[in-house]
Design a protein around this motif. Sequence first.
Motif, PDB file in Angstrom:
ATOM      1  N   VAL A   9      -3.450  16.824  25.546  1.00  0.00           N
ATOM      2  CA  VAL A   9      -4.011  18.174  26.072  1.00  0.00           C
ATOM      3  C   VAL A   9      -3.744  18.435  27.421  1.00  0.00           C
ATOM      4  O   VAL A   9      -4.293  17.865  28.432  1.00  0.00           O
ATOM      5  CB  VAL A   9      -5.443  18.390  25.706  1.00  0.00           C
ATOM      6  CG1 VAL A   9      -6.068  19.607  25.747  1.00  0.00           C
ATOM      7  CG2 VAL A   9      -5.721  17.861  24.217  1.00  0.00           C
ATOM      8  N   ALA A  10      -2.867  19.256  27.762  1.00  0.00           N
ATOM      9  CA  ALA A  10      -2.341  19.688  28.905  1.00  0.00           C
ATOM     10  C   ALA A  10      -3.800  20.258  29.966  1.00  0.00           C
ATOM     11  O   ALA A  10      -4.465  21.170  29.482  1.00  0.00           O
ATOM     12  CB  ALA A  10      -1.180  20.863  29.137  1.00  0.00           C
ATOM     13  N   ARG A  15      -1.865  17.359  34.475  1.00  0.00           N
ATOM     14  CA  ARG A  15      -2.062  16.072  34.106  1.00  0.00           C
ATOM     15  C   ARG A  15      -2.463  16.373  32.463  1.00  0.00           C
ATOM     16  O   ARG A  15      -2.786  17.485  32.023  1.00  0.00           O
ATOM     17  CB  ARG A  15      -2.919  15.201  34.802  1.00  0.00           C
ATOM     18  CG  ARG A  15      -2.415  14.932  36.029  1.00  0.00           C
ATOM     19  CD  ARG A  15      -3.460  14.424  36.950  1.00  0.00           C
ATOM     20  NE  ARG A  15      -3.675  12.866  36.884  1.00  0.00           N
ATOM     21  CZ  ARG A  15      -3.065  11.877  37.111  1.00  0.00           C
ATOM     22  NH1 ARG A  15      -1.839  12.160  37.864  1.00  0.00           N
ATOM     23  NH2 ARG A  15      -3.184  10.511  37.163  1.00  0.00           N
ATOM     24  N   TYR A  16      -2.819  15.051  31.891  1.00  0.00           N
ATOM     25  CA  TYR A  16      -3.257  15.176  30.128  1.00  0.00           C
ATOM     26  C   TYR A  16      -4.485  14.591  29.802  1.00  0.00           C
ATOM     27  O   TYR A  16      -4.756  13.461  30.377  1.00  0.00           O
ATOM     28  CB  TYR A  16      -2.004  15.033  29.553  1.00  0.00           C
ATOM     29  CG  TYR A  16      -0.828  15.647  29.488  1.00  0.00           C
ATOM     30  CD1 TYR A  16      -0.517  16.727  28.748  1.00  0.00           C
ATOM     31  CD2 TYR A  16       0.063  15.507  30.698  1.00  0.00           C
ATOM     32  CE1 TYR A  16       0.597  17.664  29.057  1.00  0.00           C
ATOM     33  CE2 TYR A  16       1.365  16.058  30.831  1.00  0.00           C
ATOM     34  CZ  TYR A  16       1.486  17.185  29.911  1.00  0.00           C
ATOM     35  OH  TYR A  16       2.650  17.922  30.124  1.00  0.00           O
ATOM     36  N   ASP A  17      -5.222  15.147  28.931  1.00  0.00           N
ATOM     37  CA  ASP A  17      -6.386  14.372  28.303  1.00  0.00           C
ATOM     38  C   ASP A  17      -5.833  13.892  27.037  1.00  0.00           C
ATOM     39  O   ASP A  17      -5.112  14.761  26.293  1.00  0.00           O
ATOM     40  CB  ASP A  17      -7.559  15.351  28.197  1.00  0.00           C
ATOM     41  CG  ASP A  17      -8.151  15.550  29.633  1.00  0.00           C
ATOM     42  OD1 ASP A  17      -8.075  14.973  30.471  1.00  0.00           O
ATOM     43  OD2 ASP A  17      -8.698  16.741  29.662  1.00  0.00           O
ATOM     44  N   CYS A  18      -5.965  12.617  26.707  1.00  0.00           N
ATOM     45  CA  CYS A  18      -5.120  12.214  25.502  1.00  0.00           C
ATOM     46  C   CYS A  18      -6.223  11.969  24.513  1.00  0.00           C
ATOM     47  O   CYS A  18      -7.544  11.440  24.626  1.00  0.00           O
ATOM     48  CB  CYS A  18      -4.098  10.932  25.640  1.00  0.00           C
ATOM     49  SG  CYS A  18      -2.801  11.614  26.723  1.00  0.00           S
ATOM     50  N   PRO A  29      -5.658  19.929  16.026  1.00  0.00           N
ATOM     51  CA  PRO A  29      -5.473  18.330  16.266  1.00  0.00           C
ATOM     52  C   PRO A  29      -6.763  17.751  17.260  1.00  0.00           C
ATOM     53  O   PRO A  29      -6.834  16.721  17.149  1.00  0.00           O
ATOM     54  CB  PRO A  29      -4.440  18.632  17.412  1.00  0.00           C
ATOM     55  CG  PRO A  29      -3.554  19.900  16.767  1.00  0.00           C
ATOM     56  CD  PRO A  29      -4.773  20.723  16.447  1.00  0.00           C
ATOM     57  N   ILE A  30      -7.611  18.677  17.841  1.00  0.00           N
ATOM     58  CA  ILE A  30      -8.679  18.373  18.484  1.00  0.00           C
ATOM     59  C   ILE A  30      -9.748  17.726  17.902  1.00  0.00           C
ATOM     60  O   ILE A  30     -10.146  16.582  17.773  1.00  0.00           O
ATOM     61  CB  ILE A  30      -9.339  19.331  19.434  1.00  0.00           C
ATOM     62  CG1 ILE A  30      -8.276  19.961  20.510  1.00  0.00           C
ATOM     63  CG2 ILE A  30     -10.421  18.963  20.333  1.00  0.00           C
ATOM     64  CD1 ILE A  30      -7.863  18.857  21.628  1.00  0.00           C
ATOM     65  N   ALA A  31     -10.134  18.437  16.704  1.00  0.00           N
ATOM     66  CA  ALA A  31     -11.140  18.079  15.727  1.00  0.00           C
ATOM     67  C   ALA A  31     -10.680  16.966  14.755  1.00  0.00           C
ATOM     68  O   ALA A  31     -11.555  16.085  14.504  1.00  0.00           O
ATOM     69  CB  ALA A  31     -11.421  19.314  14.842  1.00  0.00           C
ATOM     70  N   LEU A  56       4.096  12.932  18.298  1.00  0.00           N
ATOM     71  CA  LEU A  56       3.329  13.154  19.374  1.00  0.00           C
ATOM     72  C   LEU A  56       2.896  14.836  19.353  1.00  0.00           C
ATOM     73  O   LEU A  56       3.826  15.656  19.142  1.00  0.00           O
ATOM     74  CB  LEU A  56       3.981  13.030  20.746  1.00  0.00           C
ATOM     75  CG  LEU A  56       3.770  13.685  22.103  1.00  0.00           C
ATOM     76  CD1 LEU A  56       2.352  13.097  22.325  1.00  0.00           C
ATOM     77  CD2 LEU A  56       4.943  13.584  22.938  1.00  0.00           C
ATOM     78  N   VAL A  57       1.834  15.038  19.622  1.00  0.00           N
ATOM     79  CA  VAL A  57       1.300  16.556  19.611  1.00  0.00           C
ATOM     80  C   VAL A  57       0.835  16.906  20.769  1.00  0.00           C
ATOM     81  O   VAL A  57       0.106  16.363  21.677  1.00  0.00           O
ATOM     82  CB  VAL A  57       0.323  16.833  18.517  1.00  0.00           C
ATOM     83  CG1 VAL A  57      -0.164  18.440  18.708  1.00  0.00           C
ATOM     84  CG2 VAL A  57       0.601  16.724  17.161  1.00  0.00           C
ATOM     85  N   VAL A  58       1.434  17.998  21.492  1.00  0.00           N
ATOM     86  CA  VAL A  58       1.266  18.648  22.832  1.00  0.00           C
ATOM     87  C   VAL A  58       0.578  19.954  22.698  1.00  0.00           C
ATOM     88  O   VAL A  58       1.031  20.824  22.060  1.00  0.00           O
ATOM     89  CB  VAL A  58       2.525  18.609  23.879  1.00  0.00           C
ATOM     90  CG1 VAL A  58       2.350  19.105  24.906  1.00  0.00           C
ATOM     91  CG2 VAL A  58       3.304  17.449  23.928  1.00  0.00           C
ATOM     92  N   LEU A  59      -0.438  20.054  23.247  1.00  0.00           N
ATOM     93  CA  LEU A  59      -1.352  21.439  23.577  1.00  0.00           C
ATOM     94  C   LEU A  59      -1.283  21.806  24.976  1.00  0.00           C
ATOM     95  O   LEU A  59      -1.664  21.396  25.647  1.00  0.00           O
ATOM     96  CB  LEU A  59      -2.753  21.306  22.867  1.00  0.00           C
ATOM     97  CG  LEU A  59      -2.744  20.562  21.628  1.00  0.00           C
ATOM     98  CD1 LEU A  59      -4.296  20.384  21.121  1.00  0.00           C
ATOM     99  CD2 LEU A  59      -2.550  21.480  20.654  1.00  0.00           C
ATOM    100  N   ASP A  60      -0.663  22.835  24.904  1.00  0.00           N
ATOM    101  CA  ASP A  60      -0.563  23.553  26.063  1.00  0.00           C
ATOM    102  C   ASP A  60      -0.467  24.959  26.469  1.00  0.00           C
ATOM    103  O   ASP A  60       0.182  25.679  26.844  1.00  0.00           O
ATOM    104  CB  ASP A  60       0.776  22.970  27.071  1.00  0.00           C
ATOM    105  CG  ASP A  60       1.885  23.260  26.422  1.00  0.00           C
ATOM    106  OD1 ASP A  60       2.027  23.815  25.192  1.00  0.00           O
ATOM    107  OD2 ASP A  60       3.130  22.771  26.828  1.00  0.00           O
TER     108      ASP A  60
END
Length: 145
Positions: A9-10, A15-18, A29-31, A56-60
């Motif tokens: 999560v961008a 930076r990222y929270d993973c 993807p978060i839930a 890999l899932v990127v949320l931005d």
Amino acid sequence: MGRRTLVAVARPDGRYDCRIAHWGVDADPIAQSRPLGNDWTASAVLAAIDATHDRLVVLDGSVRTYTVCWLDPTLSDLDDIVLARTTDADAFRRWWVDRKDEACRALDSDGCDPETVRRALLASLRNRASSVHCPDDASFLRGDR
């Protein structure tokens, strides 16, 4: 069978929270994942991925999904991967598993050189995916749209 997925999560600071999901993610993807770590660099995100991951899932602001493709036909180097972006991750994964199985059989039955088989796998990926990224270049995390 599990579909181990790393969710990055961008953050506004680059930076990222993973998060990690052992059964994959779909609509949310978060839930569907649990916290793994905060404040990761893009390089740290990619360093965490190896052939034991499925995606890999990127949320931005959008959701981008990359399939983790294990290139090593000898099945010994877990870090020999690339990330392939496609519009239909499930169909792509089925294609990739079939292609990789064929490559491993060719290595076993035909005595092909492992590096030749690896290069052929990478060429197949580049022809099939909309983009292919090596794990030593995190630049795509910041703008592969």
